[in-house]
Design a protein around this motif. Sequence first.
Motif, PDB file in Angstrom:
ATOM      1  N   GLY A   1       0.825  -1.200   0.000  1.00 51.37           N
ATOM      2  CA  GLY A   1       0.000   0.000   0.000  1.00 51.37           C
ATOM      3  C   GLY A   1       0.854   1.243   0.000  1.00 51.37           C
ATOM      4  O   GLY A   1       2.044   1.204   0.334  1.00 51.37           O
ATOM      5  N   PRO A   2       0.291   2.396  -0.385  1.00 50.85           N
ATOM      6  CA  PRO A   2       1.052   3.632  -0.493  1.00 50.85           C
ATOM      7  C   PRO A   2       1.759   4.008   0.803  1.00 50.85           C
ATOM      8  O   PRO A   2       1.191   3.884   1.893  1.00 50.85           O
ATOM      9  N   GLU A   3       3.009   4.454   0.669  1.00 47.89           N
ATOM     10  CA  GLU A   3       3.732   4.983   1.817  1.00 47.89           C
ATOM     11  C   GLU A   3       4.680   6.068   1.349  1.00 47.89           C
ATOM     12  O   GLU A   3       5.130   6.068   0.198  1.00 47.89           O
ATOM     13  N   ALA A   4       4.966   7.002   2.211  1.00 46.17           N
ATOM     14  CA  ALA A   4       5.833   8.117   1.858  1.00 46.17           C
ATOM     15  C   ALA A   4       6.478   8.674   3.110  1.00 46.17           C
ATOM     16  O   ALA A   4       6.070   8.363   4.236  1.00 46.17           O
TER      17      ALA A   4
ATOM     18  N   THR B   1       8.597   9.787  -1.812  1.00 44.84           N
ATOM     19  CA  THR B   1       8.805   8.350  -1.681  1.00 44.84           C
ATOM     20  C   THR B   1      10.083   7.932  -2.394  1.00 44.84           C
ATOM     21  O   THR B   1      10.434   8.494  -3.451  1.00 44.84           O
ATOM     22  N   ALA B   2      10.807   6.988  -1.817  1.00 44.57           N
ATOM     23  CA  ALA B   2      12.103   6.564  -2.342  1.00 44.57           C
ATOM     24  C   ALA B   2      11.965   5.972  -3.732  1.00 44.57           C
ATOM     25  O   ALA B   2      11.011   5.249  -4.035  1.00 44.57           O
ATOM     26  N   GLY B   3      12.954   6.288  -4.594  1.00 41.47           N
ATOM     27  CA  GLY B   3      12.944   5.801  -5.962  1.00 41.47           C
ATOM     28  C   GLY B   3      12.276   6.734  -6.946  1.00 41.47           C
ATOM     29  O   GLY B   3      12.282   6.467  -8.150  1.00 41.47           O
TER      30      GLY B   3
ATOM     31  N   PRO C   1       0.120   9.607   1.188  1.00 41.97           N
ATOM     32  CA  PRO C   1      -0.162   8.558   2.169  1.00 41.97           C
ATOM     33  C   PRO C   1      -0.099   9.059   3.609  1.00 41.97           C
ATOM     34  O   PRO C   1       0.776   9.831   3.974  1.00 41.97           O
ATOM     35  N   ASN C   2      -1.068   8.618   4.399  1.00 45.22           N
ATOM     36  CA  ASN C   2      -1.136   8.946   5.836  1.00 45.22           C
ATOM     37  C   ASN C   2      -1.192  10.439   6.119  1.00 45.22           C
ATOM     38  O   ASN C   2      -0.654  10.915   7.126  1.00 45.22           O
TER      39      ASN C   2
ATOM     40  N   GLU D   1      16.128  13.016  -3.438  1.00 47.57           N
ATOM     41  CA  GLU D   1      15.389  11.768  -3.274  1.00 47.57           C
ATOM     42  C   GLU D   1      15.506  11.340  -1.823  1.00 47.57           C
ATOM     43  O   GLU D   1      16.605  11.308  -1.264  1.00 47.57           O
ATOM     44  N   VAL D   2      14.385  11.024  -1.210  1.00 46.21           N
ATOM     45  CA  VAL D   2      14.399  10.635   0.193  1.00 46.21           C
ATOM     46  C   VAL D   2      15.133   9.309   0.353  1.00 46.21           C
ATOM     47  O   VAL D   2      15.049   8.420  -0.490  1.00 46.21           O
ATOM     48  N   LYS D   3      15.897   9.194   1.428  1.00 50.28           N
ATOM     49  CA  LYS D   3      16.596   7.951   1.714  1.00 50.28           C
ATOM     50  C   LYS D   3      15.590   6.871   2.121  1.00 50.28           C
ATOM     51  O   LYS D   3      14.650   7.137   2.875  1.00 50.28           O
TER      52      LYS D   3
END
Length: 515
Positions: A371-374, A380-382, A392-393, A428-430
């Motif tokens: 499911g979506p996560e960030a 979000t990574a990638g 998300p959230n 880009e987030v780690k």
Amino acid sequence: MNAASPSALRHCKVAIIGTGFSGLGMAIRLKQKNETDFLLFEKEGGVGGTWRVNHYPGCACDVQSHLYSFSFAPNPNWTRMFAPQPEIKDYLEGCWQHFQLQDRTLLNTEIKRLEWDETQQFWLIETTNGVRYSAQFVVSGMGGLSTPSIPSLKGLDTFTGKVFHSQQWDHDYDLDSKRVAVIGTGASAIQFVPQIQKRVARLDLYQRTPPWIMPKPDRRIGEKEQRRFRRFPALQKLWRGGIYAFLEARVLGFAISPQILRIASLVARHHLHKQIKDPKLRGQLTPDYTMGCKRVLISNDYFPAVAQPNVKLVTQGIAEIRSNSIVTADGHERHIDAIIFGTGFTPSDPIPRGVIFGRDGLDLVDSWPQGPEAYKGTVTAGFPNLFFLMGPNTGLGHSSMVYMIESQINYVIDALSQLDGLQLRSLEVKREAQDHFNQKILGSMDRTVWNSGGCNSWYLHPVSGRNCTIWPGFTWRFRQITKHFDPAAYHFNRLPALNATANPHTQAAAQELNA
């Protein structure tokens, strides 16, 4: 898409997808920061987002008008405590015009594909009409309530009558004297059912799970009150603050101690008992799960409508749909002329497969197997240089989403500002930062009513069961963590020149990650 240089396409620094509260808010704040190199992409023929495309009878907001609006664009002219859809649409169109965003907006322009070009460090954008663009940054304002959820029902494709979802309301279809089946009893249905009940010959209302419904404290806002707000803007700001504080207190029941909600459930039960006299019908409309587990709804006219002689509440599951009827699990067949879906949206799967492709061609949907996560609901990574608003959230069960949107916008603005100062091309987030953040979110969910209330709601992902929709706490806390961009959580790619006067924390992170 094949890689191309920015000069081969129409290029902008920031591409904003959608023109609801998220997209317009982002564009307005960019312009206020003297950043004009952006484009708004809107698939519809006008702006307004969900408040443009949702126009079913009775459509209105369930958050008070003065809080469900931009803090930087107050509207003293709301005519009701809870604004109807036409007023919210007019408000958003007014903001679009007032802040002169027309020449930066591409209407009737739907995004077909977004693809990250690793070599040139920008996004390639292709629209459904074949026009191509590129952008250094993309801000998604598509929102979680934009993709209608239509259940897979046996025989639906064989039905010969009229079928539409509440978001795609067909006002040309004459409901007068028709036999209508309404499937779903969520937030949209409880608004349009009272409106159409008075027109149809018979209404079969298919309910899977009854919602908790509270009285709606709505009232008209008169001209005298509007004049006071126009004359004394500080008074409107104070009123807005009071509404915010009142709604924020509800977090105590939703996220900290669900037992508190027992008091509210007594009010809801009294509301039901007062409006529904038939004990059998009242029993069918009484929820068997903790209040707040599903979205709590507000209405003064839904129960009276359901109690009318031409309405039949059907609690048996649907076995199949035939050419002109619906058959329930008990074998009962009901002949109908039309089906209206009031089944809501898919916030736990907001973006369809095959649209957004990040690093190494990875589909965004495949990057979210659970499911979506960030990270902070925003990145979000990638997927470098891609920001989500209402990600998300970040959803709420107690207050105004506009407050959350503004918090995210401030975070994005600060990120872009710091990247400009350092002449950085991408961020880009780690993965470890994102994982750590989401583990904390999951840990906070256990005690909330959304996870422990004994229901299966659209807050939960249908595969993993993970709550990837709701922010599990106070909105001021979310604003705290998004107040400043935090470079230590990111990887960067920079241009050759490094601005020595930039933020030292961001500069140090960039030097470390590009060493």
